[in-house]
Design an enzyme around this catalytic site. Structure first.
Site, short mmCIF file in Angstrom:
data_model
loop_
_atom_site.label_atom_id
_atom_site.label_comp_id
_atom_site.label_asym_id
_atom_site.label_seq_id
_atom_site.Cartn_x
_atom_site.Cartn_y
_atom_site.Cartn_z
N HIS A 135 6.41 54.74 -42.90
CA HIS A 135 6.20 53.60 -42.00
C HIS A 135 4.75 53.13 -42.10
CE1 HIS A 135 10.09 54.25 -40.03
NE2 HIS A 135 9.80 55.54 -39.97
N ASP A 138 1.68 46.36 -39.17
CA ASP A 138 1.08 45.06 -39.47
C ASP A 138 0.77 44.40 -38.13
OD1 ASP A 138 0.74 42.29 -39.76
OD2 ASP A 138 2.48 42.01 -41.05
N HIS A 140 -0.42 41.23 -36.27
CA HIS A 140 -0.64 39.80 -36.46
C HIS A 140 -2.02 39.38 -35.93
CE1 HIS A 140 3.88 38.54 -36.93
NE2 HIS A 140 3.51 39.47 -37.79
N HIS A 175 4.20 44.92 -36.04
CA HIS A 175 5.49 45.46 -36.50
C HIS A 175 5.29 46.31 -37.74
CE1 HIS A 175 5.93 42.62 -39.95
NE2 HIS A 175 5.28 41.78 -39.17
N MET A 190 11.31 48.20 -34.61
CA MET A 190 9.96 48.69 -34.88
C MET A 190 8.93 47.57 -34.75
SD MET A 190 9.08 51.48 -37.70
CE MET A 190 7.69 52.58 -37.40
N GLU A 319 10.31 24.44 -17.90
CA GLU A 319 11.62 25.00 -17.54
C GLU A 319 12.04 26.08 -18.54
OE1 GLU A 319 13.56 20.89 -19.10
OE2 GLU A 319 15.00 22.30 -18.26
N THR A 320 11.77 25.82 -19.83
CA THR A 320 12.13 26.74 -20.91
C THR A 320 11.04 26.60 -21.95
OG1 THR A 320 14.48 26.38 -20.49
CG2 THR A 320 13.92 27.25 -22.65
N HIS A 346 17.48 31.30 -23.09
CA HIS A 346 18.39 30.23 -22.65
C HIS A 346 19.26 29.67 -23.78
CE1 HIS A 346 20.08 27.03 -20.17
NE2 HIS A 346 19.48 27.55 -19.12
#
Lengths: 380, 297
Positions: A135, A138, A140, A175, A190, A319-320, A346
């Site tokens: 493993h 990374d 970001h 990740h 992961m 709202e979203t 949603h």
């Protein structure tokens, strides 16, 4: 002459012309990074880093987040974290569907790490000797070496230490990204998130400070569990045995489960998130692989960084909000009414059929002004 | 003699009439209208004697516009209740499918002695109609009250025990949520189906009632509005939604087979949907019982 120019020169010219253009429009003050960010980008010698205060930060399991300051006191520090990777069988739903998860620190998602802009993240990554696979990690938020992936490959029974400078304020995904197996590891759970707070805390984009009373970390995960001929979910003896079938299922791009925090219903019932009227909650939401669109049923996002980067002004009254796959977002909300809220992706099929839903239990006084049932349902 | 002869004519007629009547009655009592299909074992039933119970009525009640607990009332069950000892099994249901009288299930059970689950109200009604045709008796779903009566001590009164609070409707939502979360936590994740009998018998000899399978009832969703004095102002009913009974009372749309996807956006849905039936009592059942009661043992 233009044809003789080396790529480096071309870049220099381009930068110059951009700056010149900006100066000409009088926007130079806006375009230049703030003094503090410039300080962050200033190179520091190894001796300087060695002199920085060091803090050992213990991680906690999501949806909770380790204690931290919102406004940093003092200068940059080296924040030490330690995570052990565990490969383990997890149960995805009440029907007992099983899958092999690869986990940072034993949980899906991995823990949320919090530092401030200019701090150094120093991670000790341990691959437990009970594991089968290699493993790495990374980040970001980091710069170079495939996000640290190229410098952190560890086999079972090994450990590695990586240090990187947190130069950009925001919430960022991290990740596992082992060569040739990236999507398999990421969709086996992961991944996690790192929050880099501005040293002077969150702002509304017009200079007003924003504070939260509580922060929750929601990690959304799509799983691809293979089915047998009769449609039943299959079980495997080991991750290696499952690999071929899982990759086939992944290639359909049709998840069998989309869940918050590792399991259908993980953030409901006894484990529902809690708050109270008047309390301000920051929800950090990451999806390392697939697009999502969080929505709080019955509430809003007061200030939202949908793509999670704090130098951009937050959007208001949403709202979203849309979080693209491979990204973390942050939403700040002050609860105004008591009751049960559903916090969902949603795409409601993903929420209610595949699992991407959690609940908030909010106590406090009801506000009739905001809403009132004038007449209860009765015959016409 | 002459006296005897003279008297004998009406006596004879009466006797003949009685004999004929008795014969006809005996025939009716002895022979069911139709014989069971050869591979259909007669459903085992339990006869629960008539009586009374203090029952939390079904329905959404409101008083002066505020939601309140449904009243708890003394309910009388007037006639003996003949109800299936076990929930209808996967094997039972498969026979109905084989006879093309029931629809196929989305996920058939792995073994026949498990209670049938993943059934909608429509499926349960289809089965009842088929079983009635096959047996010549009338089989139907129990009402909410009948189910509660058969469940006896296993019936869970899910009243919230909260006064209507006009100022804060959220108190009830939070209480509902906590209660359901509590139930789910207490049951662990005990959702694995058990072969019939796996949850044991109650005091009436009824098996598995209020286990992890919720059972369809014939009772439709009711909405009752009361005035300040508790008098009924109006009542509406919606038969697209029926009461399902189990560890708590839940409302379920008639075509839902899998309550995991049939629940609302918050709250805990029932684990599984199944059913058991009651046999409608007729005079054919009543006469021998009456005789048994009258005759010395």
């Amino acid at each position: 002459m233009g044809q003789d120019r080396k790529p480096g020169e071309s870049l220099t010219l381009t930068r110059r012309s951009i700056l010149a253009g900006a100066a000409a429009t009088g926007a130079i003050a806006q375009a230049a990074a703030p003094a503090q960010a410039q300080a962050v980008m200033t190179k520091v010698t190894a001796e300087d880093i060695a002199k920085l205060p060091r803090v050992k930060q213990k991680l906690v399991d999501p949806p909770f987040v380790h204690p931290h300051e919102q406004i940093a006191t003092g200068g940059p520090k080296v924040i030490e974290f330690e995570m052990t990777i565990h490969e383990k069988k997890i149960v995805l739903d009440d029907a007992g569907t099983e899958t092999f998860a690869f986990t940072f620190n034993g949980t899906v998602p991995g823990p949320l790490m919090v530092v401030h802009e200019g701090d150094y993240v120093e991670l000790t990554l341990i691959n437990a000797d009970t594991n089968e696979l290699m493993h790495n990690i990374d980040f970001h938020a980091s710069t170079g070496a495939l996000g640290g992936g190229a410098l952190t490959e560890v086999s079972p029974g090994e450990r590695v230490v990586l240090r990187f400078k947190a130069t950009r304020p925001g919430v960022f995904v991290y990740h596992c990204a082992p060569p040739g197996m990236v999507p398999w590891h990421v969709t086996a759970g992961m991944n996690g998130a790192l929050m880099v707070l501005p040293r002077d805390g969150l702002k509304d984009g017009q200079g007003k400070a924003l504070k939260y009373d509580k922060v929750y970390y929601v990690g959304e995960q799509d799983f691809y569990v293979p089915r047998d001929e009769t449609g039943k979910f299959k079980r495997y003896a080991s991750p290696g045995d499952a690999h071929e079938d899982v990759v086939k299922a992944m290639r359909t791009l049709t998840p069998s489960h989309i869940v918050f925090n590792g399991k259908v219903g993980a953030l409901t019932g006894k484990n529902a998130l809690t708050s109270k009227v008047g309390e301000t909650v920051l929800v950090v939401h990451s999806q390392a692989n697939r697009d999502t669109r969080p929505h709080l049923i019955g509430g809003h996002g007061d200030y939202v960084w949908a793509t999670g980067k704090f130098r951009n002004p937050p959007e208001r009254d949403l709202e979203t909000w849309f979080i693209p796959g491979g990204c973390a977002g942050a939403a700040l909300y002050t609860f105004l009414q008591p009751g049960i809220y559903a916090y969902v992706n949603h795409n409601l099929i993903e929420a209610f059929e595949l699992g991407a839903a959690g609940h908030f239990k909010v106590e406090g006084q009801w506000n009739d002004d905001l809403m009132k049932q004038i007449k209860a349902p009765a015959g016409i | 003699m002459a006296t005897t002869l003279r008297l004998s004519l009406p006596t004879l007629t009466t006797s003949l009439g009685l004999v004929l009547l008795a014969g006809a009655a005996a025939l009716l009592l002895a022979a069911p209208a139709r014989r069971l299909a050869p591979d259909l074992p007669p459903p085992q039933t339990v006869l629960v004697r008539p009586g009374t119970m203090l029952h939390r009525l079904d329905g959404d009640y409101s008083r002066v516009g505020q939601p309140v607990d449904a009243p708890r009332q003394l309910v009388r069950i007037h006639r003996p209740l003949e109800i299936m000892r076990y929930q209808v099994t996967a094997a039972d249901y498969a026979r109905c499918i084989a006879a093309s009288a029931c629809k196929r299930l989305d996920q058939p059970a792995s073994r026949g002695d498990l209670p049938v689950t993943g059934v909608s109200l429509t499926d349960a009604s289809d089965y009842a109609a088929w079983l009635s045709r096959e047996t010549g008796a009338t089989w139907r779903l129990p009402s909410d009250r009948e189910w509660a009566y058969a469940a006896g001590s296993r019936f869970r009164d899910d009243a919230r025990g909260l006064d209507a609070d006009a100022a804060n409707p959220a108190l009830r939502w939070l209480a509902d949520y906590d209660r359901e979360a509590e139930r789910k936590a207490a049951g662990g994740n005990d959702v694995a189906l058990r072969p019939v009998g796996g949850f044991g018998l109650n005091e009436h000899g009824v098996a598995d009632i209020a286990g992890n399978i919720w059972e369809w009832t014939s009772t439709c969703l009711r909405r009752v509005s009361l005035d300040a004095a508790g008098r009924t102002l109006g009542e509406t009913s919606n038969c697209g939604i029926h009461v399902v009974e189990g560890q708590h009372r839940a409302m379920m749309t008639f075509f839902i087979r899998n309550p995991k996807s049939g629940g609302c956006s918050v709250g805990t849905p029932p684990d599984h949907l199944g059913f058991r039936l009651v046999r409608e009592r007729s005079w054919r059942d009543a006469v021998p019982e009456m005789l048994r009661r009258r005759l010395p043992a």
